[in-house]
Design a protein around this motif. Structure first.
Motif, short mmCIF file in Angstrom:
data_model
loop_
_atom_site.label_atom_id
_atom_site.label_comp_id
_atom_site.label_asym_id
_atom_site.label_seq_id
_atom_site.Cartn_x
_atom_site.Cartn_y
_atom_site.Cartn_z
N GLN A 1 0.83 -1.20 0.00
CA GLN A 1 0.00 0.00 0.00
C GLN A 1 0.86 1.24 0.00
OE1 GLN A 1 -2.85 -0.36 3.34
NE2 GLN A 1 -4.42 -0.19 1.76
N LEU A 2 0.51 2.19 -0.86
CA LEU A 2 1.09 3.52 -0.86
C LEU A 2 -0.08 4.46 -0.63
CD1 LEU A 2 3.20 1.80 -2.54
CD2 LEU A 2 3.74 3.92 -3.73
N VAL A 3 -0.02 5.24 0.43
CA VAL A 3 -1.13 6.11 0.78
C VAL A 3 -0.63 7.55 0.87
CG1 VAL A 3 -2.93 6.62 2.45
CG2 VAL A 3 -2.28 4.24 2.02
N GLU A 4 -1.12 8.38 -0.04
CA GLU A 4 -0.76 9.80 -0.04
C GLU A 4 -1.68 10.59 0.89
OE1 GLU A 4 -0.37 8.49 -4.48
OE2 GLU A 4 -1.75 8.20 -2.79
N SER A 5 -1.13 11.66 1.42
CA SER A 5 -1.92 12.60 2.22
C SER A 5 -1.24 13.96 2.15
CB SER A 5 -2.03 12.12 3.67
OG SER A 5 -0.74 12.04 4.26
N GLY A 6 -1.96 14.97 2.64
CA GLY A 6 -1.38 16.30 2.71
C GLY A 6 -1.86 17.27 1.65
N GLY A 7 -2.67 16.80 0.72
CA GLY A 7 -3.20 17.69 -0.29
C GLY A 7 -4.27 18.60 0.30
N GLY A 8 -4.71 19.55 -0.52
CA GLY A 8 -5.74 20.47 -0.07
C GLY A 8 -5.77 21.71 -0.92
N LEU A 9 -6.45 22.71 -0.39
CA LEU A 9 -6.59 23.99 -1.07
C LEU A 9 -5.61 24.98 -0.46
CD1 LEU A 9 -8.13 25.93 -2.98
CD2 LEU A 9 -9.75 26.31 -1.09
N VAL A 10 -4.84 25.65 -1.31
CA VAL A 10 -3.87 26.62 -0.83
C VAL A 10 -3.84 27.81 -1.79
CG1 VAL A 10 -1.96 25.52 -2.09
CG2 VAL A 10 -1.47 26.88 -0.05
N GLN A 11 -3.54 28.97 -1.28
CA GLN A 11 -3.44 30.15 -2.13
C GLN A 11 -2.11 30.16 -2.87
OE1 GLN A 11 -4.13 33.58 0.38
NE2 GLN A 11 -6.31 33.58 -0.12
N ALA A 12 -2.10 30.82 -4.00
CA ALA A 12 -0.87 30.97 -4.77
C ALA A 12 0.22 31.58 -3.89
CB ALA A 12 -1.11 31.84 -5.99
N GLY A 13 1.41 31.03 -4.01
CA GLY A 13 2.52 31.47 -3.18
C GLY A 13 2.69 30.65 -1.91
N GLY A 14 1.69 29.85 -1.59
CA GLY A 14 1.74 29.04 -0.38
C GLY A 14 2.52 27.75 -0.55
N SER A 15 2.53 26.95 0.51
CA SER A 15 3.28 25.70 0.53
C SER A 15 2.40 24.55 1.02
CB SER A 15 4.49 25.82 1.46
OG SER A 15 5.39 26.81 1.02
N LEU A 16 2.76 23.37 0.59
CA LEU A 16 2.15 22.13 1.09
C LEU A 16 3.23 21.07 1.18
CD1 LEU A 16 -1.21 21.72 -0.91
CD2 LEU A 16 -0.99 22.15 1.54
N ARG A 17 3.06 20.16 2.12
CA ARG A 17 3.93 18.99 2.17
C ARG A 17 3.08 17.74 2.02
NH1 ARG A 17 7.88 16.53 6.88
NH2 ARG A 17 5.85 15.97 7.79
N LEU A 18 3.33 17.02 0.95
CA LEU A 18 2.64 15.76 0.71
C LEU A 18 3.42 14.61 1.33
CD1 LEU A 18 1.69 16.20 -3.06
CD2 LEU A 18 0.48 17.02 -1.02
N SER A 19 2.68 13.64 1.83
CA SER A 19 3.30 12.45 2.42
C SER A 19 2.82 11.21 1.67
CB SER A 19 2.91 12.31 3.90
OG SER A 19 3.34 13.43 4.64
N CYS A 20 3.69 10.22 1.62
CA CYS A 20 3.35 8.93 1.02
C CYS A 20 3.81 7.85 1.99
CB CYS A 20 4.04 8.77 -0.33
SG CYS A 20 3.83 7.14 -1.08
N ALA A 21 2.86 7.26 2.68
CA ALA A 21 3.16 6.21 3.64
C ALA A 21 3.15 4.86 2.93
CB ALA A 21 2.15 6.21 4.77
N VAL A 22 4.22 4.11 3.14
CA VAL A 22 4.41 2.84 2.43
C VAL A 22 4.29 1.68 3.41
CG1 VAL A 22 6.00 1.49 1.05
CG2 VAL A 22 5.92 3.97 0.79
N SER A 23 3.57 0.66 3.04
CA SER A 23 3.45 -0.52 3.88
C SER A 23 3.31 -1.77 3.02
CB SER A 23 2.24 -0.39 4.81
OG SER A 23 1.04 -0.32 4.06
N GLY A 24 3.52 -2.91 3.63
CA GLY A 24 3.29 -4.17 2.96
C GLY A 24 4.53 -4.87 2.45
N ARG A 25 5.62 -4.14 2.33
CA ARG A 25 6.86 -4.76 1.92
C ARG A 25 8.00 -3.79 2.18
NH1 ARG A 25 8.45 -6.38 -3.53
NH2 ARG A 25 10.46 -6.06 -2.54
N THR A 26 9.22 -4.28 2.01
CA THR A 26 10.38 -3.42 2.18
C THR A 26 10.76 -2.80 0.84
OG1 THR A 26 11.22 -4.81 3.96
CG2 THR A 26 12.79 -3.35 2.86
#
Length: 122
Positions: A3-28
């Motif tokens: 499983q690869l599960v992304e999170s951290g998206g959303g609505l942001v104003q121009a010039g702003g920042s976001l940090r996306l995450s991808c959590a990995v499970s199920g294997r090495t």
């Protein structure tokens, strides 16, 4: 089950920042390369960046250089995409993916997350 599960998206104003995450499970994934892609409506999926899980070396597409930073946390089995100075053109669904190859093409990636929506308002 991988499983690869992304999170951290959303609505942001121009010039702003976001940090996306991808959590990995199920294997090495220590021998894998982790990539970030995005796909805007009506456009092809676009490669942004990749990182070698083993040594942390990174590679960026020209569109991501200078504004985006890819990193990983081995202890948390998580890959990140820090996005700064966001523009309305960055609006897209963002995906993380895993590959055994050092490639940019989405066809070279074996595992994919479900995506997370990023919307940048002007």
């Amino acid at each position: 089950q991988v499983q690869l599960v992304e999170s951290g998206g959303g609505l942001v104003q121009a010039g702003g920042s976001l940090r996306l995450s991808c959590a990995v499970s199920g294997r090495t994934f220590s021998s894998y390369v982790m990539g970030w892609f995005r796909q805007a409506p009506g456009k092809e999926r676009e490669f942004l960046a990749r990182i070698n899980w083993s040594d942390g070396s990174a590679y960026y597409a020209d569109s991501a250089k200078g504004r985006f930073n890819i990193s990983r946390d081995n202890a948390k089995n998580t890959v990140y995409l820090q996005m700064n100075s966001l523009k309305p053109d960055d609006t897209a669904v963002y995906y993380c993916a895993a590959s055994k190859l050092l490639v940019r093409a989405s066809s070279g990636y074996e595992y994919w997350g479900q995506g997370t929506q990023v919307t940048v308002s002007s």
